[in-house]
Design an enzyme around this catalytic site. Structure first.
Site, short mmCIF file in Angstrom:
data_model
loop_
_atom_site.label_atom_id
_atom_site.label_comp_id
_atom_site.label_asym_id
_atom_site.label_seq_id
_atom_site.Cartn_x
_atom_site.Cartn_y
_atom_site.Cartn_z
CG ASP A 19 -0.36 0.07 2.53
OD1 ASP A 19 0.89 -0.06 2.62
OD2 ASP A 19 -1.10 0.23 3.52
CB SER A 20 4.60 1.70 -0.20
OG SER A 20 4.78 0.51 -0.93
CD GLU A 55 7.83 -0.48 8.01
OE1 GLU A 55 6.91 -1.17 7.54
OE2 GLU A 55 8.07 0.68 7.63
CE LYS A 75 3.01 -5.81 3.80
NZ LYS A 75 2.47 -4.80 4.74
CD GLU A 118 0.50 -1.43 8.02
OE1 GLU A 118 0.10 -0.68 8.93
OE2 GLU A 118 1.05 -1.02 6.98
CG ASP A 120 0.28 -4.06 2.12
OD1 ASP A 120 -0.05 -4.73 3.11
OD2 ASP A 120 1.07 -3.09 2.17
O1 KIV Z 1 3.47 -1.09 1.68
C1 KIV Z 1 4.61 -1.57 1.61
O2 KIV Z 1 5.36 -1.35 0.66
C2 KIV Z 1 5.04 -2.40 2.74
C3 KIV Z 1 6.45 -2.90 2.75
C4 KIV Z 1 7.46 -1.87 2.69
C5 KIV Z 1 6.69 -3.90 3.82
O3 KIV Z 1 4.26 -2.70 3.58
#
Ligand code: KIV
Length: 278
Positions: free
Chosen positions: A47-48, A185, A116, A118, A86
Site C-alpha cells: 500500500d506504499s 518493520e 499481507k 498490519e 497488501d
Molecule cells: O506497503 C509496503 O510497501 C510495505 C512494505 C514496505 C513492507 O508494507
C-alpha cells in the site's frame, strides 16, 4: 533457466533450509517483470502504492479498488515470484466478513497468491479466519505505517523491554493464528533476531537488521527513484532519479531544437514524395 512458480510452502521451506528470502514492491507490470526476471522470491503490491505511485501523503487513503487495480497489473508481469497483495487501511478491521471479502478480491480479481496485513494481537482472529477461508496471510508488525500516528510517528519500535516483549508476543500470536510469514518493520536488529529464532515462520525485515529470514524494501527506494524521503535503513543500489531527469531533459532539448527524431529514428522512403502525392 526456467524456474518453477514460488509457493507459500517454498517460502516456509526457505526458512528451514536457511535460505534468505527476498521481497520487493511493485505497482505495475513493467516493474513486476523486472523483479521477477531478477529472481526476487516475493513481489508485494504494497500500500506504499499510495505514497510512491499515487502521490498521497500517507498510506491511509489507499482504497481496495486502487490496490486491486494495481495488483492486477503486477500479476501480468509475474511468472515465478509469490504475489502478495497488501490490505489497505480499514479493509480488514471493520469485520471479519469484510476482511474475507476484501482479501478474496486480491485472490479472485487480481490473481494474488496471498495477502499481507498490519497489526498484532488485535488482528490474530482475523488472520485465523482468512487462513480458514483458504487465504494465505503475511503479518506485519513493529512500525505499522497505517497506524504510525498512534505509534508516535515513523519511529523505531521495540526499544524498551515492554514494547520488545509485546512485539515478540505479536509475532508468536500471528504464527499461532496461521500466518505463513511476518514482516518486522523498524525494530532493533537483536529483537528481530530473537523473534526469528522463536517463531517457525519466516521473518521478513525492513529496517530490522540482518538476522531476519528475509528482507523487503520499497523498490523505488532502493533504485533511488523516490526523492521525497529515504529512510536511513534503505541502501540505494542505484540513483535513478537524476539519471531519469537527465534523460528527459535531453529529450526535451533535442525536440525543442529539432534534433529528435533524426533520420535513424524516422521511417525514410526512396520514393519522391512530391511525385507520389501528385
Ligand atoms: O506497503 C509496503 O510497501 C510495505 C512494505 C514496505 C513492507 O508494507
Amino acid at each position: 533457466m526456467t524456474m518453477k512458480k514460488m509457493t507459500v510452502r517454498d517460502v516456509l521451506d526457505m526458512k528451514s533450509g536457511a535460505e534468505k528470502i527476498t521481497m520487493l514492491t511493485a505497482y505495475d507490470a513493467s516493474f513486476a517483470r523486472l523483479l521477477d526476471q531478477a529472481g526476487i522470491d516475493i513481489v508485494l503490491v504494497g500500500d506504499s502504492l499510495g505514497m510512491v505511485a499515487l502521490g498521497y501523503e500517507s498510506t491511509v487513503p489507499v482504497t481496495m479498488d486502487e490496490m486491486v487495480h494495481h495488483a492486477r497489473a503486477v500479476k501480468h508481469g509475474v511468472n515465478q515470484a509469490l504475489l502478495v497483495g497488501d490490505m489497505p487501511f480499514l479493509s480488514y478491521q471493520v469485520s471479519r466478513e469484510d476482511a474475507i471479502v476484501n482479501a478474496g478480491r486480491f485472490m479472485k480479481e487480481a490473481g494474488c497468491d496471498a495477502v499481507k496485513l498490519e497489526g498484532g494481537l488485535e488482528v490474530c482472529d482475523t488472520v485465523a479466519a482468512l487462513v480458514r477461508a483458504g487465504i494465505p496471510v503475511m503479518g506485519h508488525i513493529g512500525l505499522t505505517p497505517q497506524t504510525a500516528g498512534s505509534l508516535g510517528g515513523y519511529k523505531v519500535q521495540g526499544k524498551d523491554a515492554e514494547s520488545a516483549r509485546r512485539i515478540l508476543a505479536e509475532a508468536r500470536g500471528l504464527a499461532d493464528a496461521g500466518a505463513f510469514a511476518v514482516v518486522l518493520e523498524c525494530i532493533p536488529d537483536k529483537l528481530a533476531g530473537a523473534i526469528s529464532k522463536s517463531v517457525a515462520i519466516p521473518t521478513i525485515g525492513i529496517g530490522a537488521g540482518v538476522e531476519c529470514d528475509g528482507q523487503v524494501l520499497v523498490t523505488h527506494d532502493l533504485l533511488g527513484m523516490f526523492e521525497k524521503f529515504t529512510p536511513s535503513f534503505v541502501k540505494c543500489y542505484a540513483k535513478l532519479a537524476p539519471q531519469i531527469k537527465d534523460a528527459i531533459s535531453s529529450y526535451r532539448d533535442e525536440v525543442k531544437n529539432g534534433l529528435y527524431p533524426d533520420a535513424a529514428h524516422s521511417f525514410t522512403m526512396q520514393l519522391d514524395i512530391d511525385e507520389l502525392l501528385k
